[in-house]
Write a protein that holds these residues in place. Sequence first.
Motif, short mmCIF file in Angstrom:
data_model
loop_
_atom_site.label_atom_id
_atom_site.label_comp_id
_atom_site.label_asym_id
_atom_site.label_seq_id
_atom_site.Cartn_x
_atom_site.Cartn_y
_atom_site.Cartn_z
N UNK A 281 85.35 -38.01 -68.93
CA UNK A 281 84.15 -38.82 -69.05
C UNK A 281 83.33 -38.63 -67.79
N UNK A 282 82.05 -38.46 -67.95
CA UNK A 282 81.18 -38.35 -66.80
C UNK A 282 80.91 -36.95 -66.31
N UNK A 283 81.41 -35.95 -67.02
CA UNK A 283 81.10 -34.60 -66.56
C UNK A 283 80.39 -33.78 -67.62
N UNK A 284 79.64 -32.80 -67.12
CA UNK A 284 78.98 -31.85 -68.00
C UNK A 284 79.68 -30.52 -67.81
N UNK A 285 80.23 -29.99 -68.88
CA UNK A 285 80.88 -28.70 -68.79
C UNK A 285 80.04 -27.67 -69.54
N UNK A 453 77.88 -28.25 -72.83
CA UNK A 453 76.64 -27.50 -73.06
C UNK A 453 77.00 -26.04 -73.30
N UNK A 454 76.66 -25.56 -74.49
CA UNK A 454 76.85 -24.14 -74.77
C UNK A 454 75.50 -23.48 -74.57
N UNK A 455 75.46 -22.45 -73.76
CA UNK A 455 74.17 -21.81 -73.54
C UNK A 455 74.38 -20.37 -73.14
N UNK A 456 73.42 -19.54 -73.53
CA UNK A 456 73.46 -18.14 -73.11
C UNK A 456 72.48 -17.90 -71.98
N UNK A 457 71.90 -18.99 -71.50
CA UNK A 457 70.91 -18.86 -70.43
C UNK A 457 71.57 -19.24 -69.13
N UNK A 458 71.72 -18.28 -68.24
CA UNK A 458 72.45 -18.59 -67.02
C UNK A 458 71.80 -19.71 -66.20
N UNK A 459 70.49 -19.68 -66.00
CA UNK A 459 69.90 -20.76 -65.19
C UNK A 459 70.20 -22.14 -65.78
N UNK A 460 70.19 -22.21 -67.07
CA UNK A 460 70.46 -23.50 -67.69
C UNK A 460 71.88 -23.97 -67.40
N UNK A 464 72.75 -27.45 -65.19
CA UNK A 464 73.23 -28.74 -65.70
C UNK A 464 74.72 -28.99 -65.51
N UNK A 465 75.52 -27.93 -65.31
CA UNK A 465 76.97 -28.15 -65.40
C UNK A 465 77.62 -28.57 -64.09
N UNK A 466 78.66 -29.38 -64.23
CA UNK A 466 79.54 -29.66 -63.09
C UNK A 466 80.62 -28.61 -63.02
N UNK A 467 80.92 -28.06 -64.18
CA UNK A 467 82.00 -27.10 -64.29
C UNK A 467 81.53 -26.09 -65.32
N UNK A 468 81.87 -24.82 -65.11
CA UNK A 468 81.45 -23.81 -66.07
C UNK A 468 82.67 -23.07 -66.58
N UNK A 480 84.85 -22.22 -63.38
CA UNK A 480 84.23 -22.36 -62.07
C UNK A 480 83.83 -23.82 -61.87
N UNK A 481 83.89 -24.27 -60.64
CA UNK A 481 83.27 -25.56 -60.38
C UNK A 481 81.86 -25.27 -59.89
N UNK A 482 80.97 -26.22 -60.08
CA UNK A 482 79.56 -25.98 -59.76
C UNK A 482 79.40 -25.51 -58.32
N UNK A 483 80.25 -25.97 -57.44
CA UNK A 483 80.10 -25.66 -56.04
C UNK A 483 80.44 -24.20 -55.74
N UNK A 484 81.44 -23.66 -56.43
CA UNK A 484 81.94 -22.34 -56.04
C UNK A 484 81.33 -21.21 -56.84
N UNK A 485 80.53 -21.52 -57.85
CA UNK A 485 80.10 -20.48 -58.77
C UNK A 485 79.09 -19.53 -58.13
N UNK A 486 79.25 -18.25 -58.46
CA UNK A 486 78.23 -17.29 -58.07
C UNK A 486 77.81 -16.54 -59.31
N UNK A 487 76.55 -16.11 -59.33
CA UNK A 487 76.04 -15.46 -60.52
C UNK A 487 76.84 -14.20 -60.86
N UNK A 488 77.21 -13.46 -59.81
CA UNK A 488 77.95 -12.21 -60.04
C UNK A 488 79.27 -12.47 -60.74
N UNK A 489 80.00 -13.46 -60.21
CA UNK A 489 81.31 -13.76 -60.78
C UNK A 489 81.16 -14.19 -62.23
N UNK A 490 80.08 -14.92 -62.49
CA UNK A 490 79.84 -15.41 -63.83
C UNK A 490 79.58 -14.25 -64.78
#
Lengths: 503, 329
Positions: A281-285, A453-460, A464-468, A480-490
């Motif tokens: 509860x309380x998170x956006x994945x 949130x299901x999305x194919x748009x990386x910026x989105x 919005x996510x706390x966790x991806x 990934x957690x929002x803090x550690x994520x990098x676009x390359x890794x994604x």
Amino acid sequence: MTRKEPALRLQQIVKTFPGVRALDGVDFEVLPGEVHALLGENGAGKSTLMKVLAGMYQPNEGQIYIAGEEVTMTTPLDAKNQGVVLIHQELSLVPEMTAAENIYLGELPRKSFGRVDWKTLHARCDEILSRLKCRFSSDTVVAGLSIANQQMVEIARALTVDARVVIFDEPTASLTDAEKVVLFDIINDLKAQGVGIVYISHRMDEIFTLSDRITVLRDGSYRGTLVTAETDEDEVTRLMIGRSLDLSRNIKTPELGDVVLEVRGLSCAPSFSDVSFALRAGEVVGFYGLVGAGRTELAETLFGLRRPDGGTILIDGAEVATTSPQDAIARGISLVPENRKEQGLVLTMNCRDNMTLPQVGDLTAGPFVSSGAEIAIFDQYRDRLAIKTPSWRQLVGYLSGGNQQKIVIGKWLSMQPRVLIVDEPTRGIDVGSKAEIHNLLRELAAQGYAVIVISSEMPEVLHVSDRIIAMYHGKITREFSAAEVSEDALVQAISGLGNGTAA
Amino acid sequence: MAYLTRNALVRWLMQNPIWGFVLIVFIFFSLMTDHFFDLRNFQNILVQTSTIGLIALGMTLVMINGNIDLSVGATLALAAAFAVDVQGWAMFATWGSWQILPAVTLALLVGVVLGGLNGFIVWKTGVDAFIVTLGAMLGIRGLVFVYTGESSFYAMNFAYSDFSALKVGPLPVLALIFLLCTIAVHLLLSRTVHGRNSYAVGGNREAAVNAGIRVGPHMMVNFMIIGFLAALSGVLLSTQMGAATPNLGRDYELWVITAVVLGGTKLTGGKGDIIGTFGGVLAIGMLRNGMNLMQVPAFYVYVILGSILIAVLFLDKHFNRQAEGGLRL
Ligand SMILES: Nc1ncnc2c1ncn2[C@@H]1O[C@H](COP(=O)(O)OP(=O)(O)OP(=O)(O)O)[C@@H](O)[C@H]1O
Ligand SMILES: [Mg+2]
């Protein structure tokens, strides 16, 4: 003046519908070999203007000039003969027919006695499809194609004629990045051949990479034309919505509650297998991946539309079997589906009725539905989501694409679900409302809802996510957690590279 | 102000062209024949249309829901046969006029059960309602012939055959029943959850499922309602004739569908209303009655009605074309 003669010029166009002044004296022109972007909020009148251009609507006032000569176009065929082709925002294919039949719909090549010349047809279509780098053959039935591929068929249609002007109405709304690259190549090709391009999109990045000039509409009126090289996103946005947007990303470490939804080893062949994750509860994945990674199917399974063939779903720690949507809804799961027209809306019903559809059973006074209660809900979400409609009585089929999407979102938000799953929530939504919807999702999480949130748009996803959670070929590859994520890794995680996952 | 209200009326008529048509037909026959504009005749029209009208109410529900029911004429005949036959059964011989009660109850029940069966098959097999009810139409008509032994049943109880002559104030009782049912079905369709969900299912089944609506039960309920109304119509028709014939209700499905479609309900589902259907029923009723008064030979009546059906639907399409064109279907 050394300017080129515009390929197409519209002057003082007015178009009204009952209760709506959709276009109010709009000027617009396209030069040969120019990409001219058209921008505006949902319901600003972009699609309507283009339908006037393509002969689908008759303007109430105003003139249309093609290559300097005034013309009147009363049917789409007129427009096509003048070399004006529109690629629709809403797909308009015949699902039961093959790609080839759709591409040449109404103009199938003939042999003697009116027999269809299938050989020529398929040869021509396969040629066009390979130019578009499509990997399906032209005799595939359209209903069996993904939305992105259907979009490609729609685009292929436009390439069959010798076009003077090609209009793309939000062509990338359902395309992947790779498909976008192909599309942009095509557009640049056309441009080099001297074709004038009109490009409608809500994605600023596309508009700035692609266009030469930008015209902005607001509430049906003309706001101005800018040269892309001499302006920036902020100026365009202000012209469009009258204010600047604060797009700063706000990662608050959320107050996480208990696990609401847990999935263990969930499989549904052939779409996904062995998926496990927990949602508090309380998170956006955010679920990020390529089209076809199995995210939509996963959502549909959670919502009871598909039967899993293995694994368990736990809600509040108790194992449940959601075998139908009404089951899922009763347990507080809601799904905003990917495809609003087919899965989300009853186009023949009005806005209010669509919005309250899943809960109308609870809005009764005695034996009857309480109209007042329904209108109250509608008004609340119309204001919250800035839905543009003359009244709740308007049929949803008459709303602009983005406003239709907002009705679907409003429908499920108003159910106040515990777990809200949104599949490509902002497809076709303007920048202002997009930010609004993102804020809304965050706000819901802050109130203790759990959001997927299901999305194919990386910026989105990043925004919005706390966790991806990244998915590739039906499997979760990384979290990934929002803090550690990098676009390359994604990017790696969703293309099956790295981390020992076979590509 | 006056302009505004007139404008609203014009717009309403453009959306419901059938009522404009009803008006024209009404004026036309009132001027052209001596006996049309007459309270007696109006009562007649209502009574004559009540049989088709009752079924048309049910058909509106079923068609909005995305289905169709072709078996209504046969159901009507079977219900009528039961109603007339059962009241003569030996076990009710001492019941006096009360023998009508079990007979009518059973007849209505037959309608509900047959309708429910249609709905159940459509729901569970997923076969198109057109096919299912086409089969039902043939099958039930066959049962009627088996049951009646190809001859007619006559009602022995005079209270039964006198029923249709009753009046409540100026209204013949058959007309009253039709009007009450019209109001009831109108409320059901426009104001209840079941009505709303029926529109949703007919308009976009997938979206309805995604909204947690159980499609099957709604379809079944609507088939049961039309079965009930067809049976009721059969009972009322047999009180008028004092008999039930095996061919009762032949072609009724066609008249009913004509009336409903004239009233603006779409064969594709999701669109239509009872106000339109009521107009369609009246239009057909007045045309048949008026042409009868003008002594137009019966076969021309068919030709004229057929042409009118196409003309009205053409006008509907014409008026609403622009709007429809913009509908992002
Ligand atoms: N056929 C129609 N009947 C009634 N109103 C209509 C019709 N078509 C469009 N409208 C209204 O006209 C306005 C402009 O719609 P349009 O589709 O042109 O917007 P848009 O700029 O393309 O928006 P989006 O970005 O959401 O696609 C909207 O308010 C819409 O509701
Ligand atoms: Mg649009």
